[in-house]
Design a protein around this motif. Structure first.
Motif, PDB file in Angstrom:
ATOM      1  N   ILE A 142       0.863  -1.177   0.000  1.00 20.48           N
ATOM      2  CA  ILE A 142       0.000   0.000   0.000  1.00 20.48           C
ATOM      3  C   ILE A 142       0.902   1.231   0.000  1.00 20.48           C
ATOM      4  O   ILE A 142       1.478   1.593   1.028  1.00 20.48           O
ATOM      5  N   ILE A 143       1.051   1.859  -1.161  1.00 18.35           N
ATOM      6  CA  ILE A 143       1.930   3.018  -1.325  1.00 18.35           C
ATOM      7  C   ILE A 143       1.100   4.282  -1.163  1.00 18.35           C
ATOM      8  O   ILE A 143       0.132   4.491  -1.895  1.00 18.35           O
ATOM      9  N   GLU A 219      16.564   1.655  -8.508  1.00 16.34           N
ATOM     10  CA  GLU A 219      17.124   2.617  -7.558  1.00 16.34           C
ATOM     11  C   GLU A 219      16.022   3.371  -6.821  1.00 16.34           C
ATOM     12  O   GLU A 219      16.086   3.564  -5.604  1.00 16.34           O
ATOM     13  N   GLN A 220      15.008   3.804  -7.546  1.00 14.93           N
ATOM     14  CA  GLN A 220      13.902   4.531  -6.934  1.00 14.93           C
ATOM     15  C   GLN A 220      13.070   3.621  -6.023  1.00 14.93           C
ATOM     16  O   GLN A 220      12.646   4.025  -4.934  1.00 14.93           O
ATOM     17  N   LEU A 221      12.839   2.388  -6.466  1.00 12.12           N
ATOM     18  CA  LEU A 221      12.072   1.448  -5.652  1.00 12.12           C
ATOM     19  C   LEU A 221      12.808   1.093  -4.365  1.00 12.12           C
ATOM     20  O   LEU A 221      12.194   0.899  -3.316  1.00 12.12           O
ATOM     21  N   HIS A 222      14.133   1.034  -4.454  1.00 12.21           N
ATOM     22  CA  HIS A 222      14.925   0.735  -3.258  1.00 12.21           C
ATOM     23  C   HIS A 222      14.744   1.834  -2.212  1.00 12.21           C
ATOM     24  O   HIS A 222      14.631   1.557  -1.013  1.00 12.21           O
ATOM     25  N   LYS A 223      14.709   3.089  -2.666  1.00 14.40           N
ATOM     26  CA  LYS A 223      14.498   4.202  -1.742  1.00 14.40           C
ATOM     27  C   LYS A 223      13.144   4.088  -1.044  1.00 14.40           C
ATOM     28  O   LYS A 223      13.026   4.322   0.156  1.00 14.40           O
ATOM     29  N   LEU A 224      12.147   3.711  -1.818  1.00 16.61           N
ATOM     30  CA  LEU A 224      10.788   3.619  -1.274  1.00 16.61           C
ATOM     31  C   LEU A 224      10.629   2.434  -0.331  1.00 16.61           C
ATOM     32  O   LEU A 224      10.075   2.574   0.766  1.00 16.61           O
ATOM     33  N   PHE A 225      11.131   1.289  -0.722  1.00 13.05           N
ATOM     34  CA  PHE A 225      10.887   0.060   0.041  1.00 13.05           C
ATOM     35  C   PHE A 225      11.918  -0.221   1.127  1.00 13.05           C
ATOM     36  O   PHE A 225      11.774  -1.194   1.861  1.00 13.05           O
ATOM     37  N   SER A 226      12.938   0.620   1.231  1.00 13.29           N
ATOM     38  CA  SER A 226      13.936   0.419   2.292  1.00 13.29           C
ATOM     39  C   SER A 226      13.649   1.287   3.515  1.00 13.29           C
ATOM     40  O   SER A 226      14.314   1.164   4.536  1.00 13.29           O
ATOM     41  N   ASP A 257       5.286   7.748   1.419  1.00 15.19           N
ATOM     42  CA  ASP A 257       6.207   8.757   0.896  1.00 15.19           C
ATOM     43  C   ASP A 257       5.788  10.102   1.492  1.00 15.19           C
ATOM     44  O   ASP A 257       4.944  10.800   0.943  1.00 15.19           O
ATOM     45  N   GLU A 258       6.366  10.462   2.620  1.00 13.30           N
ATOM     46  CA  GLU A 258       5.925  11.632   3.385  1.00 13.30           C
ATOM     47  C   GLU A 258       6.027  12.924   2.583  1.00 13.30           C
ATOM     48  O   GLU A 258       5.106  13.753   2.598  1.00 13.30           O
ATOM     49  N   THR A 259       7.106  13.133   1.884  1.00 12.61           N
ATOM     50  CA  THR A 259       7.282  14.372   1.120  1.00 12.61           C
ATOM     51  C   THR A 259       6.740  14.272  -0.301  1.00 12.61           C
ATOM     52  O   THR A 259       6.505  15.298  -0.951  1.00 12.61           O
ATOM     53  N   GLY A 260       6.578  13.047  -0.793  1.00  9.58           N
ATOM     54  CA  GLY A 260       6.109  12.848  -2.160  1.00  9.58           C
ATOM     55  C   GLY A 260       7.206  12.881  -3.197  1.00  9.58           C
ATOM     56  O   GLY A 260       6.961  12.664  -4.393  1.00  9.58           O
ATOM     57  N   GLU A 261       8.443  13.136  -2.766  1.00 12.70           N
ATOM     58  CA  GLU A 261       9.557  13.288  -3.705  1.00 12.70           C
ATOM     59  C   GLU A 261       9.919  11.988  -4.420  1.00 12.70           C
ATOM     60  O   GLU A 261      10.273  11.996  -5.602  1.00 12.70           O
ATOM     61  N   ILE A 262       9.834  10.867  -3.690  1.00 13.08           N
ATOM     62  CA  ILE A 262      10.199   9.590  -4.318  1.00 13.08           C
ATOM     63  C   ILE A 262       9.225   9.241  -5.441  1.00 13.08           C
ATOM     64  O   ILE A 262       9.630   8.917  -6.561  1.00 13.08           O
TER      65      ILE A 262
END
Length: 318
Positions: A142-143, A219-226, A257-262
């Motif tokens: 749930i993103i 790379e982007q998914l790693h930021k989100l899921f880590s 994603d608190e800031t929405g940047e990812i």
């Protein structure tokens, strides 16, 4: 015949051991003490609003698992009234339809023992569309992000006064319902890997990307899921594919994603089993596949986000 309930006397088995693993013999059921599945096979982590009690069904529980026709077919289930859903309710005339899809029969034979649905009777025996006897494990990512205006400020709901949360939803190709972009856990696969893989395949169309695009996407998914996450639910799911002998269990996990940047750096694109994908505002007006609305409600509560325009503690808008 495998899958047919032959015995007229059912073993009295506790739900704390998932109503036991059983095999069918002409004399009835034989309990098997072995528990081999990673998620809730021996002890289900069941939400009381989803799971029915052992002696009958609670209101609004275990309903979609009794609907006809069975998904992808014209098969009609035997009708199961609410008061006879629970396995501990005696029903000697129970004679469920047996159905296992040809697509499942054409696959490898599973060695899993015969098992009974922990939530009760569904009116159908066999595996239906599900590949495994007993629990078929899935993972639902749930993103979420906060809904913001053009200046980047969070948008609050005019009635509840709470910030509006959004999540990534897909429109399923098989039934046309909106859902969380989840999927089945592969044998030996970690839940965390399934969550990331399914989101990439269904919401970002990762399977159709070039090698260079896949590396950038990873790379982007790693930021989100880590990052830190919330396990929202683990256990039985009231799914229309469920039968007496095979059912869905899931682990729903919220990545925020608190800031929405990812997510701003990721373009939503439907792929794999998804027909469409989009950001959806979370509220009690959502109508989603299986038990997904309940998962989304739990996310809203955990994030202290808007859910209902009316009562906050006793609403039934799922």
């Amino acid at each position: 015949m495998a899958g047919r309930i032959l015995g007229k006397t059912l073993a009295t088995v506790s739900l704390s051991v998932a109503l036991a693993y059983v095999t069918v013999k002409s004399s009835g059921f034989r309990s098997i003490p072995e528990c081999r599945n990673s998620l809730s096979s021996c002890g289900f982590h069941l939400n009381s609003t989803i799971m029915s009690a052992s002696n009958g069904a609670k209101e609004n529980s275990h309903n979609k698992a009794r609907t006809s026709p069975y998904p992808g077919s014209k098969v009609q289930r035997s009708q199961v009234p609410n008061e006879k859903v629970g396995w501990l309710v005696e029903w000697q005339d129970y004679n469920p339809v047996e159905y296992t899809a040809l697509s499942v029969l054409a696959g490898p034979r599973w060695a899993d023992p015969q098992i009974r649905n922990p939530a009760g009777r569904t009116g159908l025996v066999g595996r239906g569309l599900l590949g495994r006897w007993g629990p078929n494990h899935a993972a639902d990512p749930i993103i979420t992000r906060w809904k913001r205006d053009k200046t980047g400020n969070k948008i609050t709901h005019p009635i509840s006064g709470k910030n509006i949360l959004q999540f990534v939803a897909i429109k399923r190709k098989d039934c046309g319902e909106w859902a969380i972009p989840g999927g089945m856990v592969d044998p030996g696969e970690k839940i965390s890997a399934t969550l990331k893989r399914e989101f990439g395949e269904e919401a970002l169309n990762s399977l159709q990307k070039s090698s260079a695009e896949k590396r950038k996407l990873e790379e982007q998914l790693h930021k989100l899921f880590s990052q830190e996450h919330l396990v929202i639910y683990k256990g039985y799911v009231d799914d229309p594919r469920n039968t007496d002998n095979a059912w869905m269990e899931t682990e729903a996990v919220n990545y925020h994603d608190e800031t929405g940047e990812i997510m701003d750096n990721l373009t939503l694109e439907a792929g794999d089993d998804a027909g469409k994908v989009k950001w959806v505002d979370i509220s009690d007006k959502l109508k989603l596949y299986a038990s997904h609305s309940q998962f989304i409600k739990l996310v809203a509560e955990k994030r202290d986000a808007h859910w209902s325009e009316g009562c906050e503690t006793d609403c039934h808008g799922l």
